[in-house]
Design a protein around this motif. Sequence first.
Motif, PDB file in Angstrom:
ATOM      1  N   THR A  29       0.836  -1.193   0.000  1.00 51.92           N
ATOM      2  CA  THR A  29       0.000   0.000   0.000  1.00 51.92           C
ATOM      3  C   THR A  29       0.875   1.248   0.000  1.00 51.92           C
ATOM      4  O   THR A  29       1.871   1.319   0.723  1.00 51.92           O
ATOM      5  N   ASP A  30       0.495   2.230  -0.803  1.00 48.03           N
ATOM      6  CA  ASP A  30       1.296   3.448  -0.887  1.00 48.03           C
ATOM      7  C   ASP A  30       1.138   4.282   0.374  1.00 48.03           C
ATOM      8  O   ASP A  30       0.222   4.068   1.175  1.00 48.03           O
ATOM      9  N   ARG A  33      -2.114   5.779   1.305  1.00 49.38           N
ATOM     10  CA  ARG A  33      -3.161   4.772   1.464  1.00 49.38           C
ATOM     11  C   ARG A  33      -4.307   4.959   0.470  1.00 49.38           C
ATOM     12  O   ARG A  33      -5.470   4.742   0.773  1.00 49.38           O
ATOM     13  N   ARG A  34      -3.918   5.335  -0.747  1.00 46.94           N
ATOM     14  CA  ARG A  34      -4.901   5.491  -1.820  1.00 46.94           C
ATOM     15  C   ARG A  34      -4.946   4.253  -2.720  1.00 46.94           C
ATOM     16  O   ARG A  34      -5.902   4.070  -3.464  1.00 46.94           O
ATOM     17  N   TYR A  35      -3.881   3.439  -2.679  1.00 45.38           N
ATOM     18  CA  TYR A  35      -3.780   2.326  -3.624  1.00 45.38           C
ATOM     19  C   TYR A  35      -3.072   1.150  -2.959  1.00 45.38           C
ATOM     20  O   TYR A  35      -2.088   1.325  -2.241  1.00 45.38           O
ATOM     21  N   THR A  36      -3.576  -0.056  -3.219  1.00 44.08           N
ATOM     22  CA  THR A  36      -2.928  -1.283  -2.752  1.00 44.08           C
ATOM     23  C   THR A  36      -2.772  -2.231  -3.926  1.00 44.08           C
ATOM     24  O   THR A  36      -3.744  -2.545  -4.624  1.00 44.08           O
ATOM     25  N   GLY A  37      -1.531  -2.662  -4.157  1.00 44.05           N
ATOM     26  CA  GLY A  37      -1.257  -3.616  -5.226  1.00 44.05           C
ATOM     27  C   GLY A  37      -1.126  -5.027  -4.680  1.00 44.05           C
ATOM     28  O   GLY A  37      -1.437  -5.304  -3.516  1.00 44.05           O
ATOM     29  N   LEU A  76       3.011   6.576  -6.465  1.00 46.72           N
ATOM     30  CA  LEU A  76       2.840   5.131  -6.725  1.00 46.72           C
ATOM     31  C   LEU A  76       4.044   4.545  -7.464  1.00 46.72           C
ATOM     32  O   LEU A  76       3.899   3.663  -8.294  1.00 46.72           O
ATOM     33  N   ASP A  81       1.701  -3.243  -9.239  1.00 45.62           N
ATOM     34  CA  ASP A  81       0.342  -3.177  -9.782  1.00 45.62           C
ATOM     35  C   ASP A  81      -0.494  -4.296  -9.164  1.00 45.62           C
ATOM     36  O   ASP A  81      -0.055  -4.980  -8.231  1.00 45.62           O
ATOM     37  N   ASP A  82      -1.689  -4.512  -9.693  1.00 45.74           N
ATOM     38  CA  ASP A  82      -2.582  -5.503  -9.069  1.00 45.74           C
ATOM     39  C   ASP A  82      -2.525  -6.869  -9.739  1.00 45.74           C
ATOM     40  O   ASP A  82      -3.376  -7.721  -9.505  1.00 45.74           O
ATOM     41  N   LEU A 432       1.432   7.302 -11.108  1.00 51.92           N
ATOM     42  CA  LEU A 432       0.385   8.307 -10.967  1.00 51.92           C
ATOM     43  C   LEU A 432       0.417   9.338 -12.088  1.00 51.92           C
ATOM     44  O   LEU A 432      -0.625   9.756 -12.591  1.00 51.92           O
TER      45      LEU A 432
END
Length: 468
Positions: A29-30, A33-37, A76, A81-82, A432
Amino acid sequence: MNPFLDQCRAAIGAAHLLTDAADMAGYLTDWRRRYTGRALAVARPATTAELAALVRLCVQHRVPIVPQGGNTGLVLGSVPDDSGSALILSTARLNRIRAIDPVNNTMTVEAGCILQRIQEAAAEAGRLFPLSLAAEGSCTIGGNLATNAGGTAVLRYGNTRELCLGLEVVTADGEVWDGLRGLRKDNTGYDLRDLFIGAEGTLGVITAAVLKLYPQPQAQLTALAALRTPEDALRLLSLAQDKCGAGLTGFELMSDFSLRLVTKHFPQMRLPFPQAYPQYVLLELSDSESEKHANGVLEGLITDALEQDIIQDAVVASSIAQSKALWQLREHIPLAQAEEGKNVKHDVSVPISRIGEFIRATDALLQQQFPGCRMVTFGHLGDGNLHYNVSAPEGEPADAFIQRQEPVNRVVHDSVHRFGGSISAEHGIGALKRDEIRRYKTAVELQMMRAVKQALDPLGLMNPGKIL
């Protein structure tokens, strides 16, 4: 069993290859806390040789690599990535200070060294390492180099690139380039060092660096000045440069709204003025002669600025505690923004002479399209770097406003471009801003960047999806 992961365990020890979801969570997680891969695993090598062995295994098995330091980035760039296909290469255990040479004014450190520890080690040796930023207690020098971090002392000492003399890098094919030369003059071909600095791990993994050190100043003084406009701040900057020369090491602009957020969410902090002013500048002066000399220079600057009607009021810190309190006002702006709610962040630079014009024009454009939005404007005025952030109008839920991030970005970034600026001053591009830079870089520039990437990382395994 997974043969690739088994070979990774053999290379660095089973305890240092994390595959459990709970163990990996903090790496995925960045910082905002906006994105979790997702990732295949997290590897924590302890030596350059171990890291190189892991890269060779990734090449053999065609596994993407995401280098990661303190994971404090804002674009990011250090999270996967996911797809779940990448190996995160954490440099946390590459944390040794290898050597300090006070005569050569250099320090050789590994990439996982926390910035604050480097500052402290330099001070213990009677030297200064001047890179300073809000995340210095958790960010690593490898990440600072990978993003060419800026901070509060760029005006005097330059970005991280200017503070580095040599690098050790594990290349995209798992070879080790030993460029740890503590030389200030080395004119023997292409500057490979500067290719990797600012590349965000897309060309190779920085594992160690030779850093520049400086003599410790005899005195450091801090002052906070109150002003009417950003144009007055530019007048103060010119006057301070004339009066202080290279002694001017910090010059931070902060809007009234920025500091009102700080005092709102951190009520123990107070502005040292009886009334509010539209703009504030935090100055830092370093002096190699004496504190008495530094005080004389700073008092002369403030007197002249008041007489010329550049500033409306000013306070000078009379102790280390007061100096820290003034700097904490500046450093708590991002924290206060987070308390206020999600906001649209911009890390931009424009020519210093046009900063006032840029702020005025862009404020007006945003108010036209997003009535009532609130600009949180602060940053390193002395080097043209603004953190020009936009918060939701009063009463509008922040989660709703953040859905309009793309059109807000378009207004700001197009304005930056018109003023001859850059949409990333010190945070990098990461994932980003990857698509954004295509709007503002020429086809020739992008093609040269792709050519470098193809030459050094032909398989495209190094931090894929970042920058390009």
